[in-house]
Design an enzyme around this catalytic site. Sequence first.
Site, PDB file in Angstrom:
ATOM      1  N   GLU A 100       1.328  -1.085  -0.156  1.00 45.52           N
ATOM      2  CA  GLU A 100       0.293   0.793  -0.058  1.00 45.52           C
ATOM      3  C   GLU A 100       0.906   1.140   0.268  1.00 45.52           C
ATOM      4  OE1 GLU A 100      -2.100   1.659  -0.679  1.00 45.52           O
ATOM      5  OE2 GLU A 100      -4.282   1.294   0.858  1.00 45.52           O
ATOM      6  N   ASP A 101       0.444   2.285  -0.540  1.00 44.64           N
ATOM      7  CA  ASP A 101       1.023   3.608  -0.718  1.00 44.64           C
ATOM      8  C   ASP A 101       0.910   4.407   0.783  1.00 44.64           C
ATOM      9  OD1 ASP A 101      -1.539   4.240  -1.555  1.00 44.64           O
ATOM     10  OD2 ASP A 101      -1.615   5.657  -2.485  1.00 44.64           O
ATOM     11  N   ASP A 142      -3.674   6.210   6.355  1.00 44.97           N
ATOM     12  CA  ASP A 142      -4.679   7.021   6.567  1.00 44.97           C
ATOM     13  C   ASP A 142      -5.255   6.520   8.423  1.00 44.97           C
ATOM     14  OD1 ASP A 142      -4.813   9.540   7.025  1.00 44.97           O
ATOM     15  OD2 ASP A 142      -6.351   9.845   5.727  1.00 44.97           O
ATOM     16  N   PHE A 198      -1.956  16.118   3.971  1.00 48.48           N
ATOM     17  CA  PHE A 198      -2.311  15.713   2.490  1.00 48.48           C
ATOM     18  C   PHE A 198      -1.296  15.957   1.040  1.00 48.48           C
ATOM     19  CE2 PHE A 198      -4.123  14.568  -1.101  1.00 48.48           C
ATOM     20  CZ  PHE A 198      -5.355  13.413  -1.710  1.00 48.48           C
ATOM     21  N   ARG A 200       0.188  12.361  -9.839  1.00 47.14           N
ATOM     22  CA  ARG A 200       0.872  10.290  -9.438  1.00 47.14           C
ATOM     23  C   ARG A 200       2.588  10.826  -9.715  1.00 47.14           C
ATOM     24  NH1 ARG A 200      -3.413   7.061  -7.511  1.00 47.14           N
ATOM     25  NH2 ARG A 200      -5.509   7.363  -8.620  1.00 47.14           N
TER      26      ARG A 200
HETATM   27  P1  IMP Z   1      -7.690   6.157   4.760  1.00 48.37           P
HETATM   28  O1  IMP Z   1      -8.551   4.319   4.223  1.00 48.37           O
HETATM   29  O2  IMP Z   1      -8.467   7.006   5.316  1.00 48.37           O
HETATM   30  O3  IMP Z   1      -6.454   4.542   5.214  1.00 48.37           O
HETATM   31  O4  IMP Z   1      -6.981   5.995   3.041  1.00 48.37           O
HETATM   32  C1  IMP Z   1      -6.327   5.154   2.354  1.00 48.37           C
HETATM   33  C2  IMP Z   1      -6.190   5.505   0.862  1.00 48.37           C
HETATM   34  O5  IMP Z   1      -6.519   7.602   0.980  1.00 48.37           O
HETATM   35  C3  IMP Z   1      -4.665   5.982   0.657  1.00 48.37           C
HETATM   36  O6  IMP Z   1      -4.629   4.034  -0.694  1.00 48.37           O
HETATM   37  C4  IMP Z   1      -5.315   7.057  -0.825  1.00 48.37           C
HETATM   38  O7  IMP Z   1      -4.896   6.589  -1.946  1.00 48.37           O
HETATM   39  C5  IMP Z   1      -5.498   7.677  -0.352  1.00 48.37           C
HETATM   40  N1  IMP Z   1      -4.697   8.693   0.750  1.00 48.37           N
HETATM   41  C6  IMP Z   1      -4.586   8.921   2.425  1.00 48.37           C
HETATM   42  N2  IMP Z   1      -4.496  10.206   2.276  1.00 48.37           N
HETATM   43  C7  IMP Z   1      -3.509  10.766   1.575  1.00 48.37           C
HETATM   44  C8  IMP Z   1      -2.775  11.891   1.198  1.00 48.37           C
HETATM   45  O8  IMP Z   1      -2.685  12.269   1.875  1.00 48.37           O
HETATM   46  N3  IMP Z   1      -2.303  11.797  -0.758  1.00 48.37           N
HETATM   47  C9  IMP Z   1      -3.757  11.015  -1.173  1.00 48.37           C
HETATM   48  N4  IMP Z   1      -3.959  10.090  -1.017  1.00 48.37           N
HETATM   49  C10 IMP Z   1      -3.790   9.831   0.165  1.00 48.37           C
END
Ligand code: IMP
Length: 173
Positions: A95-96, A99, A148, A161
């Site tokens: 995963e990148d 959050d 962000f 990207r």
């Molecule tokens: P989560 O479900 O809130 O943990 O979010 C995960 C997904 O939200 C990641 O796989 C990203 O695609 C996107 N995301 C969360 N934070 C960022 C950010 O700072 N920049 C870009 N994408 C984000």
Amino acid sequence: MLGPVVVTRADIEEMLDRLAQEVEADMEGRSPIFIGVLKGCVFFFTDLVSRIQRSMEMDFIQVSSYGASTTSSGSVVLVKDITVDVRDRDIYLVEDIVDTGTTLTDVIHLIEARHPKSIQVVSLLSKPSRRQVEVDIAFLGTEIEDRFVIGYGLDYDERYRNLPEIFEMAQER
Ligand code: IMP
């Protein structure tokens, strides 16, 4: 739109070398499947696995993400499923960024329902202060503050990207 650099190219390279070493050591005796969570994982996934010499399989899964917003929608929709059979296999989920933890938790549940032997998360970035659901990240690049970020696979409204480093978005939430 571009704010300051949060993770430089040199930082990325260093993290890739370290993570590849850690994961490669962990792969000893396993025949794993690397599953990348699209689309944000693309650069991280390819840069990571190309540093690993051991045998592996690969697949990708895509779930809905933030769309044009910079805050979590809180619900995840399966866009593209994996095609490999994960039963009794060791999985590295790549995963990148983690959050709130919602996306990864949903993806893990989805894969767990198919009875893999193990699932371990490999994430480049984590924003621990934003966490709503606890996620065990076995291999982590680095933690970042609640900002962000864009670049190196991470998007804002599907753009940015392609940037080679990770920048903070200059725009307010
Ligand atoms: P989560 O479900 O809130 O943990 O979010 C995960 C997904 O939200 C990641 O796989 C990203 O695609 C996107 N995301 C969360 N934070 C960022 C950010 O700072 N920049 C870009 N994408 C984000």
